[in-house]
Design a protein around this motif. Sequence first.
Motif, PDB file in Angstrom:
ATOM      1  N   GLY A  49       0.763  -1.289   0.002  1.00  0.00           N
ATOM      2  CA  GLY A  49       0.144   0.148  -0.132  1.00  0.00           C
ATOM      3  C   GLY A  49       0.798   1.365   0.054  1.00  0.00           C
ATOM      4  O   GLY A  49       0.336   2.385   0.270  1.00  0.00           O
ATOM      5  N   GLY A  50       2.048   1.066  -0.289  1.00  0.00           N
ATOM      6  CA  GLY A  50       3.114   2.580  -0.262  1.00  0.00           C
ATOM      7  C   GLY A  50       3.037   3.328  -1.437  1.00  0.00           C
ATOM      8  O   GLY A  50       3.719   4.397  -1.277  1.00  0.00           O
TER       9      GLY A  50
ATOM     10  N   PRO B  59      -2.589  12.428 -10.747  1.00  0.00           N
ATOM     11  CA  PRO B  59      -1.794  11.906  -9.322  1.00  0.00           C
ATOM     12  C   PRO B  59      -1.367  10.616  -9.268  1.00  0.00           C
ATOM     13  O   PRO B  59      -1.932   9.753  -9.651  1.00  0.00           O
ATOM     14  CB  PRO B  59      -2.820  12.409  -8.519  1.00  0.00           C
ATOM     15  N   ALA B  60      -0.342  10.636  -8.429  1.00  0.00           N
ATOM     16  CA  ALA B  60       0.051   9.153  -8.171  1.00  0.00           C
ATOM     17  C   ALA B  60      -0.888   8.568  -7.135  1.00  0.00           C
ATOM     18  O   ALA B  60      -1.516   9.178  -6.570  1.00  0.00           O
ATOM     19  CB  ALA B  60       1.391   9.211  -7.570  1.00  0.00           C
ATOM     20  N   PRO B  61      -0.845   7.147  -7.306  1.00  0.00           N
ATOM     21  CA  PRO B  61      -1.818   6.450  -6.229  1.00  0.00           C
ATOM     22  C   PRO B  61      -1.569   6.702  -4.965  1.00  0.00           C
ATOM     23  O   PRO B  61      -0.430   6.828  -4.554  1.00  0.00           O
ATOM     24  CB  PRO B  61      -1.460   4.871  -6.397  1.00  0.00           C
ATOM     25  N   MET B  62      -2.454   6.836  -4.275  1.00  0.00           N
ATOM     26  CA  MET B  62      -2.226   7.400  -2.820  1.00  0.00           C
ATOM     27  C   MET B  62      -1.534   6.235  -1.834  1.00  0.00           C
ATOM     28  O   MET B  62      -1.245   4.941  -2.095  1.00  0.00           O
ATOM     29  CB  MET B  62      -3.846   7.373  -2.074  1.00  0.00           C
ATOM     30  N   ASN B  63      -0.616   6.515  -0.922  1.00  0.00           N
ATOM     31  CA  ASN B  63       0.098   5.703  -0.030  1.00  0.00           C
ATOM     32  C   ASN B  63      -1.053   5.631   0.838  1.00  0.00           C
ATOM     33  O   ASN B  63      -1.528   6.300   1.878  1.00  0.00           O
ATOM     34  CB  ASN B  63       1.268   6.568   0.577  1.00  0.00           C
ATOM     35  N   LEU B  64      -1.474   4.278   1.079  1.00  0.00           N
ATOM     36  CA  LEU B  64      -2.554   3.884   1.832  1.00  0.00           C
ATOM     37  C   LEU B  64      -2.153   3.458   3.203  1.00  0.00           C
ATOM     38  O   LEU B  64      -2.861   3.572   4.167  1.00  0.00           O
ATOM     39  CB  LEU B  64      -3.447   2.602   1.227  1.00  0.00           C
TER      40      LEU B  64
END
Length: 411
Positions: free
Chosen positions: A246-247, A258-263
């Motif tokens: 999830g990083g 936008p980049a995938p969220m850091n979950l």
Amino acid sequence: MSSGHGRVLGMSYLVASVAGVVFFVLSVALLGYWPKRVLDEQTRAMGPEYVLELTPSERRGRAVYSREGCAYCHTQQIRYLASDRARFGAPTLAWETRLDYPHLWGTRRIGPDLSREGGTRSDDWHYTHLFSPRAVVPQSVMPAYERLFDDAPDRPRQQARDLVAYLNTLGRARELAGPEGEARAEAGCQCPDDELANMAFGGELNAHPARTRRTHDTPPLLPAGDLARGRQLFAAHCATCHGPTGGGDGPGATGLLPAPMNLAEHQYAPARVADVLWNGVAGTAMPAWRDHSPDDRAALVSAVLALESTRLEPSLPDNLMELGQRAFRANCVQCHGERGDGSGSAAAELPIAPTSFVRQRPTLSAALRALRGGIPGTPMAPWTTRLSDAELVAAAQYVRTLYGAPGAESR
Ligand code: HEC
Ligand code: HEC
Ligand code: HEC
């Protein structure tokens, strides 16, 4: 006698030739001309008066689509089948492809139908997917089209831009025609009793399960999903972008803006994750996952919540909290809302919805990073020139205190 026979034989050639010509003309008229007339009339009656033409870029994209053989695996025709309607939406009407010549309907359905692809996925998703399909969809058998790029998914060449521009036109004509267009088509069809023909109207126009929405019509969340199943699903569908833990560092992440969220750096209310899974994040590459069963979505929610890497966060002295609140009131409420629930007055105009801090809590370092560097590709700009360092830290800490505030769960 023999001369009489000869005459009849001579006549039969004539009769045969005349009959041949007549049947040829008849078949052209009945099988070619007549159906074309009926179709033209029907198309005119059911279609809008003006159909938007393709721009030069979109036309070039169409040529790329044709040249690269996309039609060998993708159709552009939604059939009158319950399965097609459930997955893609309203069956294709003849007028929708009026300007489509030569047509690219395709016959083999190795990949999904693309009739309603326009507006379904973001451009950065398309670029990443074209550059390397398996970087976003691990099981995909679609070939990679790296030659349309300059070595990276975020460096599309003209041909890739044109192709994506073309993909964005698929389904556009009917969507632009709107409810008036649907009414006109239904009236022009003159088929009130034809059950099959009527399947083209009434249902959802674009039912693509990945299409993002900005509404909050999420079905109620099932309690506690199966974590093991959720982890499996996360690895299969989400890790390509969000990374295995999830990083935000999956193979698909490099070209996304936008980049995938850091979950892992967030604490989420279960309803927030359920909402994202149902609606996607409009304006970003994050698709909706409405095709997953309620049980699987609940399992995914559990898997996302379990990604959070818990750590001890410092607490700030009261005077800094006041500073944070003041900075927030003065600079952030127009987007994030008075209560921080994302309901600011400008929120509806923004291409990407501002975060509701009531439903998710970033770690202090994630919040600070967003304030110092902004979130590239979203309206969240850096605040280093407007706020002092103390104010930045205070504001970052302040938004973290808003999590779970009662009375604002709806957003
Ligand atoms: C060998 C068959 C094949 C070819 C050729 C092919 N695709 Fe695909 N495509 C697939 C498959 C299978 C999928 C579903 C898996 C995936 O999403 O990658 C897919 C998915 C897609 C999707 C995603 C649809 C959605 O919204 O879920 C798009 C867009 C797409 N392809 C565009 C193209 C374009 C443009 C070309 C030509 C440049 C092309 N494809 C060529 C097989 C193919
Ligand atoms: C194609 C890449 C991609 C895939 C696949 C993907 N995501 Fe996302 N995800 C994103 C992007 C991009 C965002 C939005 C980042 C933003 O809003 O700044 C996002 C946002 C989210 C958010 C909201 C985070 C927040 O803090 O606002 C959640 C939750 C989420 N994704 C979960 C998932 C889950 C669960 C899956 C698998 C079912 C998944 N994502 C698959 C790219 C992806
Ligand atoms: C122009 C509108 C706008 C303004 C003004 C604004 N933001 Fe944002 N903010 C956003 C948007 C949009 C996002 C990103 C949502 C996303 O990535 O999906 C965001 C994201 C954030 C995040 C990251 C949230 C997360 O979950 O990781 C933080 C922290 C944040 N904003 C704090 C602030 C603070 C503090 C201020 C005032 C100093 C502020 N913002 C002002 C629009 C705004």
